[in-house]
Write a protein that holds these residues in place. Structure first.
Motif, PDB file in Angstrom:
ATOM      1  N   GLU A 183      23.445  14.800   7.222  1.00 33.48           N
ATOM      2  CA  GLU A 183      22.235  13.779   6.864  1.00 33.48           C
ATOM      3  C   GLU A 183      22.509  12.535   7.099  1.00 33.48           C
ATOM      4  O   GLU A 183      23.505  11.843   6.285  1.00 33.48           O
TER       5      GLU A 183
ATOM      6  N   HIS B 185      24.772  20.468   3.205  1.00 26.22           N
ATOM      7  CA  HIS B 185      24.774  19.163   3.847  1.00 26.22           C
ATOM      8  C   HIS B 185      25.311  18.067   3.050  1.00 26.22           C
ATOM      9  O   HIS B 185      25.743  18.275   1.830  1.00 26.22           O
TER      10      HIS B 185
ATOM     11  N   ALA C 259      25.554  14.074   2.974  1.00 24.46           N
ATOM     12  CA  ALA C 259      24.519  12.967   3.472  1.00 24.46           C
ATOM     13  C   ALA C 259      25.191  11.583   3.502  1.00 24.46           C
ATOM     14  O   ALA C 259      26.195  11.208   2.566  1.00 24.46           O
TER      15      ALA C 259
ATOM     16  N   GLU D 179      22.915  16.897  -4.895  1.00 26.86           N
ATOM     17  CA  GLU D 179      21.565  17.346  -4.758  1.00 26.86           C
ATOM     18  C   GLU D 179      21.409  19.013  -4.804  1.00 26.86           C
ATOM     19  O   GLU D 179      22.220  19.299  -4.026  1.00 26.86           O
TER      20      GLU D 179
ATOM     21  N   HIS E  60      25.179  11.567  -0.763  1.00 25.73           N
ATOM     22  CA  HIS E  60      25.076  12.594  -1.852  1.00 25.73           C
ATOM     23  C   HIS E  60      25.733  14.099  -1.098  1.00 25.73           C
ATOM     24  O   HIS E  60      25.654  14.155   0.269  1.00 25.73           O
TER      25      HIS E  60
HETATM   26 ZN    ZN Z   1      20.030  15.675   1.014  1.00 25.04          ZN
END
Ligand code: ZN
Length: 137
Positions: free
Chosen positions: A127, A77, A79, A53, A6
């Motif tokens: 992440e 971020h 991921a 997210e 994500h």
């Molecule tokens: Zn995340």
């Protein structure tokens, strides 16, 4: 590492941004989850096979509050899904990356997560996330 799991976006107001992203993507968020240990409330959207997210701070000490103070709202971020997070942490440390969580922690969406410091990844917070096996909660 596997696919991008994500993309995380820091927002000031989750309610407002949930409406905005629902309008953008043409479908509402499919879940909201608070991660108290991180001081964040998150919502998740699907866009085809991809996930977005949104993250809102729940207290001023939250990493998301600090991020928004410094940089404003925006991409926070990226991921990546991994099969074995401990293995990836060891591999990336050996490659010279700064791993912020040597012991993976429980994140949103039933995942074990660990982050790489953006100073070693061209300014991008990375992440790693691994699904927590269902029989091991
Ligand atoms: Zn995340």
């Amino acid at each position: 590492m596997n696919k991008i799991e994500h993309i995380g976006i820091a927002v000031k107001n989750l309610d407002i941004s949930n409406e905005l992203f629902a309008a953008l993507l043409g479908a509402p968020h499919y879940k909201i989850e608070e991660v108290a240990s991180e001081g964040v409330k998150t919502s998740f959207f699907k866009s085809g096979p991809n996930k977005i997210e949104l993250l809102e701070a729940t207290n001023p000490e939250s990493p998301i509050a600090k991020f928004i103070d410094k940089k404003g709202e925006g991409i926070h971020h990226i991921a990546f899904a991994v099969d074995n997070i401990e293995h990836e942490i060891t591999r990336l440390k050996n490659e010279g990356f700064t791993v912020l969580n040597e012991v993976p922690k429980k994140g949103a969406d039933n995942k074990l997560v660990a982050f790489l410091h953006p100073k070693t990844t061209n300014g991008v917070l990375i992440e790693l996330c691994q699904d927590i096996p269902k029989d091991n909660k």
